[in-house]
Design a protein around this motif. Structure first.
Motif, PDB file in Angstrom:
ATOM      1  N   GLU A  88       0.830  -1.214   0.000  1.00  0.00           N
ATOM      2  CA  GLU A  88       0.000   0.000   0.000  1.00  0.00           C
ATOM      3  C   GLU A  88       0.860   1.258   0.000  1.00  0.00           C
ATOM      4  OE1 GLU A  88      -3.392   0.192   2.634  1.00  0.00           O
ATOM      5  OE2 GLU A  88      -3.559  -2.001   2.591  1.00  0.00           O
ATOM      6  N   THR A 132       1.086   4.078  -2.972  1.00  0.00           N
ATOM      7  CA  THR A 132       0.869   5.500  -2.690  1.00  0.00           C
ATOM      8  C   THR A 132       2.012   6.354  -3.249  1.00  0.00           C
ATOM      9  OG1 THR A 132      -0.441   5.045  -0.719  1.00  0.00           O
ATOM     10  CG2 THR A 132       0.622   7.217  -0.836  1.00  0.00           C
ATOM     11  N   GLU A 166       1.954   9.157  -6.208  1.00  0.00           N
ATOM     12  CA  GLU A 166       2.399  10.528  -5.964  1.00  0.00           C
ATOM     13  C   GLU A 166       3.372  10.986  -7.046  1.00  0.00           C
ATOM     14  OE1 GLU A 166       4.089  11.137  -2.071  1.00  0.00           O
ATOM     15  OE2 GLU A 166       2.251  10.445  -1.076  1.00  0.00           O
TER      16      GLU A 166
END
Length: 154
Positions: A14, A18, A22
């Motif tokens: 996870e 992320t 980004e």
């Protein structure tokens, strides 16, 4: 607490997802990220995939990712750097260099692998950063033949 660099494991899927998103959003390419957290779990368990995470004072600060592949001219492996990303608030603290040096350590332990990567010609800051590390900067056109394009030719 200093910056710590560690290998990502499947349980980090996870967080890796992320950070990748980004970076893609930072480059205005977020719409192209289709990998899932479940797929990241599989990728992080693959010995050919390297993802190193930087944590600064316990907070995720960035990552570097690479994939081992065979260079057919030499018959040896190379390490293809995919991404180097440092979150904006951590930039200028030497974290990118720490990530690159840890990637280099991993490559050096595995038969002195050459590390290769690409970057946009307009990214002059990245070019200066990599040149300071001693990288050779070569100009080359990167081609991509997407599935939707080549399948029409079949």
């Amino acid at each position: 607490m200093p910056t710590k660099i560690r290998s990502a494991v499947p349980e980090d899927a996870e967080l890796v997802d992320t950070l990748v998103r980004e970076l893609a959003d930072h480059q205005d390419e977020g719409q192209y990220v289709t990998v899932t957290v479940d797929r990241w779990r599989e990728l992080l368990a693959d010995d050919a995939v390297t993802v190193l995470l930087a944590e600064h004072e316990g907070e995720p600060a960035g990552y570097v990712s690479a994939v081992r592949r065979i260079h057919l001219w030499t018959g040896r492996e190379v390490l293809g750097l995919d991404d180097l990303y440092v979150r904006e608030r951590f930039r200028g603290a030497g974290i990118g260099e720490l990530l690159m040096l840890e990637l280099a350590r991993a490559a050096a332990l595995t038969h002195r692998l050459t590390i290769t990567w690409g970057m946009r010609t307009s990214n002059e800051g990245a070019q200066r950063f990599y040149a300071r590390l001693g990288a050779t900067l070569n100009t080359k056109v990167l081609a991509a033949w997407p599935y939707d394009a080549y399948v029409q030719r079949l």
